[in-house]
Design a protein around this motif. Structure first.
Motif, PDB file in Angstrom:
ATOM      1  N   VAL A 132      37.566  -5.634  -8.308  1.00  0.00           N
ATOM      2  CA  VAL A 132      36.991  -4.786  -7.266  1.00  0.00           C
ATOM      3  C   VAL A 132      36.790  -3.381  -7.814  1.00  0.00           C
ATOM      4  O   VAL A 132      37.754  -2.735  -8.275  1.00  0.00           O
ATOM      5  CB  VAL A 132      37.894  -4.741  -6.017  1.00  0.00           C
ATOM      6  CG1 VAL A 132      37.236  -3.903  -4.930  1.00  0.00           C
ATOM      7  CG2 VAL A 132      38.190  -6.138  -5.515  1.00  0.00           C
ATOM      8  N   GLU A 133      35.544  -2.924  -7.777  1.00  0.00           N
ATOM      9  CA  GLU A 133      35.240  -1.558  -8.206  1.00  0.00           C
ATOM     10  C   GLU A 133      35.492  -0.618  -7.034  1.00  0.00           C
ATOM     11  O   GLU A 133      34.738  -0.586  -6.068  1.00  0.00           O
ATOM     12  CB  GLU A 133      33.792  -1.466  -8.678  1.00  0.00           C
ATOM     13  CG  GLU A 133      33.479  -2.317  -9.899  1.00  0.00           C
ATOM     14  CD  GLU A 133      34.355  -1.971 -11.092  1.00  0.00           C
ATOM     15  OE1 GLU A 133      34.657  -0.774 -11.285  1.00  0.00           O
ATOM     16  OE2 GLU A 133      34.767  -2.912 -11.812  1.00  0.00           O
ATOM     17  N   THR A 134      36.560   0.155  -7.125  1.00  0.00           N
ATOM     18  CA  THR A 134      36.930   1.088  -6.064  1.00  0.00           C
ATOM     19  C   THR A 134      36.689   2.522  -6.538  1.00  0.00           C
ATOM     20  O   THR A 134      36.344   2.767  -7.698  1.00  0.00           O
ATOM     21  CB  THR A 134      38.411   0.920  -5.678  1.00  0.00           C
ATOM     22  OG1 THR A 134      39.231   1.422  -6.745  1.00  0.00           O
ATOM     23  CG2 THR A 134      38.750  -0.544  -5.435  1.00  0.00           C
ATOM     24  N   THR A 180      29.914 -12.815   2.586  1.00  0.00           N
ATOM     25  CA  THR A 180      29.114 -11.684   2.120  1.00  0.00           C
ATOM     26  C   THR A 180      27.871 -11.410   2.960  1.00  0.00           C
ATOM     27  O   THR A 180      27.150 -10.454   2.712  1.00  0.00           O
ATOM     28  CB  THR A 180      28.712 -11.890   0.652  1.00  0.00           C
ATOM     29  OG1 THR A 180      28.133 -13.194   0.492  1.00  0.00           O
ATOM     30  CG2 THR A 180      29.941 -11.793  -0.251  1.00  0.00           C
ATOM     31  N   GLU A 204      35.749  -4.992   1.187  1.00  0.00           N
ATOM     32  CA  GLU A 204      34.477  -4.634   1.817  1.00  0.00           C
ATOM     33  C   GLU A 204      33.874  -3.434   1.092  1.00  0.00           C
ATOM     34  O   GLU A 204      34.537  -2.394   0.937  1.00  0.00           O
ATOM     35  CB  GLU A 204      34.683  -4.304   3.293  1.00  0.00           C
ATOM     36  CG  GLU A 204      33.454  -3.754   4.006  1.00  0.00           C
ATOM     37  CD  GLU A 204      32.224  -4.641   3.885  1.00  0.00           C
ATOM     38  OE1 GLU A 204      31.180  -4.146   3.430  1.00  0.00           O
ATOM     39  OE2 GLU A 204      32.330  -5.839   4.243  1.00  0.00           O
ATOM     40  N   ALA A 205      32.617  -3.585   0.651  1.00  0.00           N
ATOM     41  CA  ALA A 205      31.951  -2.510  -0.067  1.00  0.00           C
ATOM     42  C   ALA A 205      31.410  -1.433   0.867  1.00  0.00           C
ATOM     43  O   ALA A 205      31.270  -0.270   0.467  1.00  0.00           O
ATOM     44  CB  ALA A 205      30.811  -3.079  -0.909  1.00  0.00           C
ATOM     45  N   GLY A 255      25.139 -10.462  -7.254  1.00  0.00           N
ATOM     46  CA  GLY A 255      25.978  -9.305  -7.529  1.00  0.00           C
ATOM     47  C   GLY A 255      27.459  -9.545  -7.357  1.00  0.00           C
ATOM     48  O   GLY A 255      28.277  -8.659  -7.590  1.00  0.00           O
ATOM     49  N   TRP A 256      27.816 -10.744  -6.934  1.00  0.00           N
ATOM     50  CA  TRP A 256      29.228 -11.069  -6.696  1.00  0.00           C
ATOM     51  C   TRP A 256      29.839 -11.884  -7.834  1.00  0.00           C
ATOM     52  O   TRP A 256      30.994 -12.289  -7.757  1.00  0.00           O
ATOM     53  CB  TRP A 256      29.389 -11.855  -5.393  1.00  0.00           C
ATOM     54  CG  TRP A 256      28.816 -11.175  -4.200  1.00  0.00           C
ATOM     55  CD1 TRP A 256      27.589 -11.392  -3.647  1.00  0.00           C
ATOM     56  CD2 TRP A 256      29.435 -10.163  -3.402  1.00  0.00           C
ATOM     57  NE1 TRP A 256      27.392 -10.581  -2.554  1.00  0.00           N
ATOM     58  CE2 TRP A 256      28.518  -9.808  -2.382  1.00  0.00           C
ATOM     59  CE3 TRP A 256      30.679  -9.516  -3.460  1.00  0.00           C
ATOM     60  CZ2 TRP A 256      28.803  -8.838  -1.438  1.00  0.00           C
ATOM     61  CZ3 TRP A 256      30.955  -8.557  -2.510  1.00  0.00           C
ATOM     62  CH2 TRP A 256      30.030  -8.221  -1.514  1.00  0.00           C
ATOM     63  N   THR A 266      33.701  -8.685  -7.630  1.00  0.00           N
ATOM     64  CA  THR A 266      32.974  -9.559  -8.554  1.00  0.00           C
ATOM     65  C   THR A 266      33.933 -10.632  -9.056  1.00  0.00           C
ATOM     66  O   THR A 266      35.050 -10.321  -9.509  1.00  0.00           O
ATOM     67  CB  THR A 266      32.424  -8.779  -9.759  1.00  0.00           C
ATOM     68  OG1 THR A 266      31.644  -7.682  -9.299  1.00  0.00           O
ATOM     69  CG2 THR A 266      31.559  -9.677 -10.634  1.00  0.00           C
ATOM     70  N   GLY A 280      35.543  -1.540  -1.673  1.00  0.00           N
ATOM     71  CA  GLY A 280      34.903  -1.630  -2.977  1.00  0.00           C
ATOM     72  C   GLY A 280      34.071  -2.889  -3.105  1.00  0.00           C
ATOM     73  O   GLY A 280      34.000  -3.704  -2.181  1.00  0.00           O
ATOM     74  N   TRP A 281      33.430  -3.024  -4.247  1.00  0.00           N
ATOM     75  CA  TRP A 281      32.559  -4.177  -4.515  1.00  0.00           C
ATOM     76  C   TRP A 281      33.314  -5.196  -5.361  1.00  0.00           C
ATOM     77  O   TRP A 281      33.835  -4.872  -6.423  1.00  0.00           O
ATOM     78  CB  TRP A 281      31.290  -3.730  -5.243  1.00  0.00           C
ATOM     79  CG  TRP A 281      30.280  -4.826  -5.371  1.00  0.00           C
ATOM     80  CD1 TRP A 281      30.202  -5.771  -6.357  1.00  0.00           C
ATOM     81  CD2 TRP A 281      29.228  -5.130  -4.457  1.00  0.00           C
ATOM     82  NE1 TRP A 281      29.168  -6.640  -6.117  1.00  0.00           N
ATOM     83  CE2 TRP A 281      28.536  -6.264  -4.960  1.00  0.00           C
ATOM     84  CE3 TRP A 281      28.782  -4.551  -3.270  1.00  0.00           C
ATOM     85  CZ2 TRP A 281      27.436  -6.820  -4.316  1.00  0.00           C
ATOM     86  CZ3 TRP A 281      27.681  -5.104  -2.635  1.00  0.00           C
ATOM     87  CH2 TRP A 281      27.020  -6.223  -3.145  1.00  0.00           C
TER      88      TRP A 281
END
Length: 465
Positions: free
Chosen positions: A129-131, A147, A35-36, A279-280, A120, A117-118
């Motif tokens: 996941v960008e954390t 999403t 979860e972002a 964006g995913w 992709t 994080g986000w």
């Protein structure tokens, strides 16, 4: 780069996503959820829950104001109320925070790994996941896309400063003196009515011929009446065209082609929601789409094996309870249970004043698929409990087949009728007939008696009208 593996990965921790993850964890499935934002998604953080808190606070404030003006039948008088809107927001935020913590606790209890994080997609089994601490790779046997959705922005009314979304409206520092609402659907009217009760001068601009156009006219008539009582101006058949040069008014063209300037400190745009599919990295897995939505079957499977999708990203109705039911079902399918989407109805509720509930088919919808139907309507003017609450506007209506009396739909409009939606839905899911509803003892005095009376009316022997 960190890397973890799991059997099930859920992308998005809104109502559908977190329910899916919790149920999967309960079933012993090694599950991770990404979860972002905050746990709970739009509904918990900037939608269903905070809006209902503001709506309730507005009802309380307006009620006290009526007492101060001696415009009540109870013999109660009180001093003029004052409003500390910041305290109202603090109370609202406290509720959201408690529920956030509750979701986190439930995920932990189910042994679900939460990754903030986000995400992709790298491929159908891998996401990056960008954390805050860097990129983390997650490899999973099965992926669930949850999403959600976001408010639709109009090209001539971009969000920012004067123009706000429903999310922005729930975080205002103060009640706007003048509020223009673009869109007369349920979100616009729920918030418009709430702010009107809190003191805003509200104008609603709706392009269609009437407000709440997704509901039938008979059902929405009491809401239209209440708008007038609250001083809300509803311009139907009108089109918003943009802001004035000074940015202090909304430019509108009415149904006759005349131009108007609606003075506004804030312009709330509520013209719908769009699925969040960008964006995913969805292009990396090339899913079949249904317009802007992800195409799914009756088990929420996408066109790629091992990838499911649930909730708003899969289409209408964009409702939290639909997403939750889908999430629970998918978790059980992944666990090997035999499940499919065979729901007969999904309740739709508009938390206006009065509230509107629609479950199953309306009379017109029923007529399109059934040669003959029976309709029973019971007005709250004949209901003792409604009278004792001084809220007699509205009714309960039952729609059934004429041949076998199976209930096809139930609608209601009135104070607090949202709480009756469960009984309406249960009747339809259980395949109840008019005789079943009429033969069930309903407690007296309650508004729920109107359900029984409506069924009796459809059978031709109403008792109290």
């Amino acid at each position: 780069m960190k890397e973890i593996s799991c059997k099930l990965l859920v992308i998005g921790a809104g109502p559908g996503g977190y329910v899916c993850a919790i149920r999967a964890g309960q079933l012993g499935i090694d599950t991770a959820i990404v979860e972002a934002g905050k746990l709970g998604g739009t509904c918990l953080n900037v939608g269903c829950i905070p809006s209902k808190a503001i709506i309730h606070a507005a009802e309380e404030y307006e009620s006290v104001a009526r007492f101060a003006a001696a415009k009540n039948p109870f013999g109660i008088t009180a001093g003029a109320p004052s409003l500390d809107f910041r305290q109202t927001l603090e109370w609202k935020d406290g509720i959201v925070s408690r529920l956030n913590s509750g979701v986190a606790g439930l995920l932990k209890k189910a042994k679900v790994k939460t990754v903030p994080g986000w995400a992709t997609f790298r491929d159908g089994k891998t996401v990056a996941v960008e954390t805050e601490t860097g990129t983390q790779l997650i490899r999973a046997e099965t992926v669930v896309i949850a999403t959600g959705s976001a408010p639709v922005e109009l090209p001539f009314l971009k969000f920012g400063d004067t123009v706000i979304s429903s999310t922005d409206a729930l975080a205002l520092d103060e009640v706007p003196a003048r509020l223009a609402v673009v869109g007369g659907g349920y979100i616009g009217l729920e918030l418009g009515i709430a702010f009107a009760k809190l003191g805003s001068k509200v104008t609603v601009v709706e392009a269609l011929p009437r407000i709440l156009a997704s509901y039938d006219a008979e059902l929405t008539r009491p809401v239209a009446k209440r708008l007038g009582e609250l001083g809300i101006v509803a311009m139907t058949g009108a089109k918003a065209k943009g802001l004035s040069a000074k940015g202090d008014a909304l430019l509108v063209e009415d149904s006759a082609g005349n131009d108007h300037k609606i003075p506004a400190d804030k312009v709330l745009v509520t013209v719908g929601r769009r699925p969040v599919t960008e964006g995913w990295g969805l292009e990396e897995i090339d899913l079949t789409m249904a317009g802007p939505f992800i195409h799914i079957d009756d088990q929420c499977r996408t066109s790629m094996r091992g990838v499911y999708a649930i909730g708003d990203v899969t289409g209408e109705p964009m409702l939290a309870h639909r997403a939750m039911a889908q999430g629970e079902m998918v978790a059980e399918i992944v666990a090997g249970h035999k499940r499919a989407w065979d729901k007969r109805c999904i309740p739709a509720i508009c938390f206006t004043d009065p509230e509107v509930v629609s479950v199953g088919q309306s009379p017109d919808e029923a007529k399109s698929t059934n040669p003959e139907i029976k309709v029973g309507l019971f007005p709250f003017q004949a209901n003792g409990r409604a009278m004792t609450k001084a809220d007699e506007d509205g009714f309960i209506r039952v729609v059934a087949r004429a041949d076998n009396h199976v209930v096809l739909g139930v609608q209601a409009v009135g104070k607090g009728v949202s709480e009756l939606s469960t009984a309406f839905g249960l009747a339809i899911e259980m395949g109840a007939r008019l005789e079943d509803v009429a033969g069930t003892i309903h407690a007296h005095p309650t508004q729920g008696e109107g359900f029984q009376e409506a069924a009796l009316k459809a059978l031709g022997h109403a008792l109290h009208i």
